[in-house]
Design a protein around this motif. Structure first.
Motif, PDB file in Angstrom:
ATOM      1  N   GLU A 221       0.833  -1.205   0.000  1.00  0.00           N
ATOM      2  CA  GLU A 221       0.000   0.000   0.000  1.00  0.00           C
ATOM      3  C   GLU A 221       0.868   1.255   0.000  1.00  0.00           C
ATOM      4  N   TYR A 222       1.929   1.214   0.791  1.00  0.00           N
ATOM      5  CA  TYR A 222       2.866   2.340   0.837  1.00  0.00           C
ATOM      6  C   TYR A 222       3.428   2.636  -0.550  1.00  0.00           C
ATOM      7  N   ASN A 223       3.893   1.590  -1.224  1.00  0.00           N
ATOM      8  CA  ASN A 223       4.487   1.761  -2.553  1.00  0.00           C
ATOM      9  C   ASN A 223       3.475   2.311  -3.554  1.00  0.00           C
ATOM     10  N   ARG A 224       2.259   1.795  -3.524  1.00  0.00           N
ATOM     11  CA  ARG A 224       1.235   2.261  -4.468  1.00  0.00           C
ATOM     12  C   ARG A 224       0.857   3.712  -4.203  1.00  0.00           C
ATOM     13  N   ILE A 225       0.686   4.077  -2.932  1.00  0.00           N
ATOM     14  CA  ILE A 225       0.309   5.458  -2.607  1.00  0.00           C
ATOM     15  C   ILE A 225       1.455   6.412  -2.922  1.00  0.00           C
ATOM     16  N   ALA A 226       2.696   5.991  -2.674  1.00  0.00           N
ATOM     17  CA  ALA A 226       3.855   6.836  -2.992  1.00  0.00           C
ATOM     18  C   ALA A 226       3.920   7.102  -4.492  1.00  0.00           C
ATOM     19  N   ALA A 227       3.640   6.095  -5.304  1.00  0.00           N
ATOM     20  CA  ALA A 227       3.643   6.279  -6.763  1.00  0.00           C
ATOM     21  C   ALA A 227       2.525   7.223  -7.196  1.00  0.00           C
ATOM     22  N   ILE A 228       1.366   7.098  -6.582  1.00  0.00           N
ATOM     23  CA  ILE A 228       0.251   7.996  -6.906  1.00  0.00           C
ATOM     24  C   ILE A 228       0.597   9.427  -6.511  1.00  0.00           C
ATOM     25  N   SER A 229       1.197   9.604  -5.331  1.00  0.00           N
ATOM     26  CA  SER A 229       1.597  10.940  -4.882  1.00  0.00           C
ATOM     27  C   SER A 229       2.652  11.541  -5.801  1.00  0.00           C
ATOM     28  N   ALA A 230       3.605  10.731  -6.230  1.00  0.00           N
ATOM     29  CA  ALA A 230       4.646  11.224  -7.140  1.00  0.00           C
ATOM     30  C   ALA A 230       4.027  11.705  -8.438  1.00  0.00           C
ATOM     31  N   ALA A 231       3.057  10.968  -8.954  1.00  0.00           N
ATOM     32  CA  ALA A 231       2.391  11.384 -10.187  1.00  0.00           C
ATOM     33  C   ALA A 231       1.571  12.656  -9.963  1.00  0.00           C
ATOM     34  N   HIS A 232       0.898  12.732  -8.829  1.00  0.00           N
ATOM     35  CA  HIS A 232       0.057  13.904  -8.538  1.00  0.00           C
ATOM     36  C   HIS A 232       0.891  15.177  -8.402  1.00  0.00           C
ATOM     37  N   TYR A 233       2.012  15.071  -7.695  1.00  0.00           N
ATOM     38  CA  TYR A 233       2.866  16.241  -7.476  1.00  0.00           C
ATOM     39  C   TYR A 233       3.901  16.415  -8.569  1.00  0.00           C
ATOM     40  N   ASP A 234       3.829  15.610  -9.623  1.00  0.00           N
ATOM     41  CA  ASP A 234       4.718  15.715 -10.779  1.00  0.00           C
ATOM     42  C   ASP A 234       6.187  15.597 -10.364  1.00  0.00           C
ATOM     43  N   THR A 235       6.450  14.627  -9.494  1.00  0.00           N
ATOM     44  CA  THR A 235       7.809  14.359  -9.045  1.00  0.00           C
ATOM     45  C   THR A 235       8.431  13.347  -9.991  1.00  0.00           C
ATOM     46  N   GLU A 236       9.571  13.685 -10.551  1.00  0.00           N
ATOM     47  CA  GLU A 236      10.204  12.825 -11.546  1.00  0.00           C
ATOM     48  C   GLU A 236      11.058  11.743 -10.900  1.00  0.00           C
ATOM     49  N   ILE A 237      11.865  12.113  -9.931  1.00  0.00           N
ATOM     50  CA  ILE A 237      12.760  11.154  -9.290  1.00  0.00           C
ATOM     51  C   ILE A 237      12.549  11.243  -7.788  1.00  0.00           C
ATOM     52  N   TYR A 238      12.321  10.082  -7.185  1.00  0.00           N
ATOM     53  CA  TYR A 238      12.227  10.067  -5.736  1.00  0.00           C
ATOM     54  C   TYR A 238      12.777   8.751  -5.218  1.00  0.00           C
ATOM     55  N   CYS A 239      13.384   8.807  -4.063  1.00  0.00           N
ATOM     56  CA  CYS A 239      13.927   7.607  -3.398  1.00  0.00           C
ATOM     57  C   CYS A 239      13.208   7.465  -2.073  1.00  0.00           C
TER      58      CYS A 239
END
Length: 48
Positions: A29-47
């Protein structure tokens, strides 16, 4: 505006980590929500 998005994304990831540590969400769930948040905030690279 990009700084605001980056800060918002960092805040959301921090909150997700807290939920994960408290075992209120699973790693999947963490991984899926983090990916959704990255797409929403237009984050290209995140660790996480």
């Amino acid at each position: 505006m990009k700084d605001i998005s980056n800060a918002s994304f960092a805040y959301s990831i921090h909150m997700l980590r807290m939920l994960l540590k408290m075992k209120l969400i699973t790693q999947d769930e963490y991984n899926r929500i983090a990916a959704i948040s990255a797409a929403h905030y237009d984050t290209e690279i995140y660790c996480v």
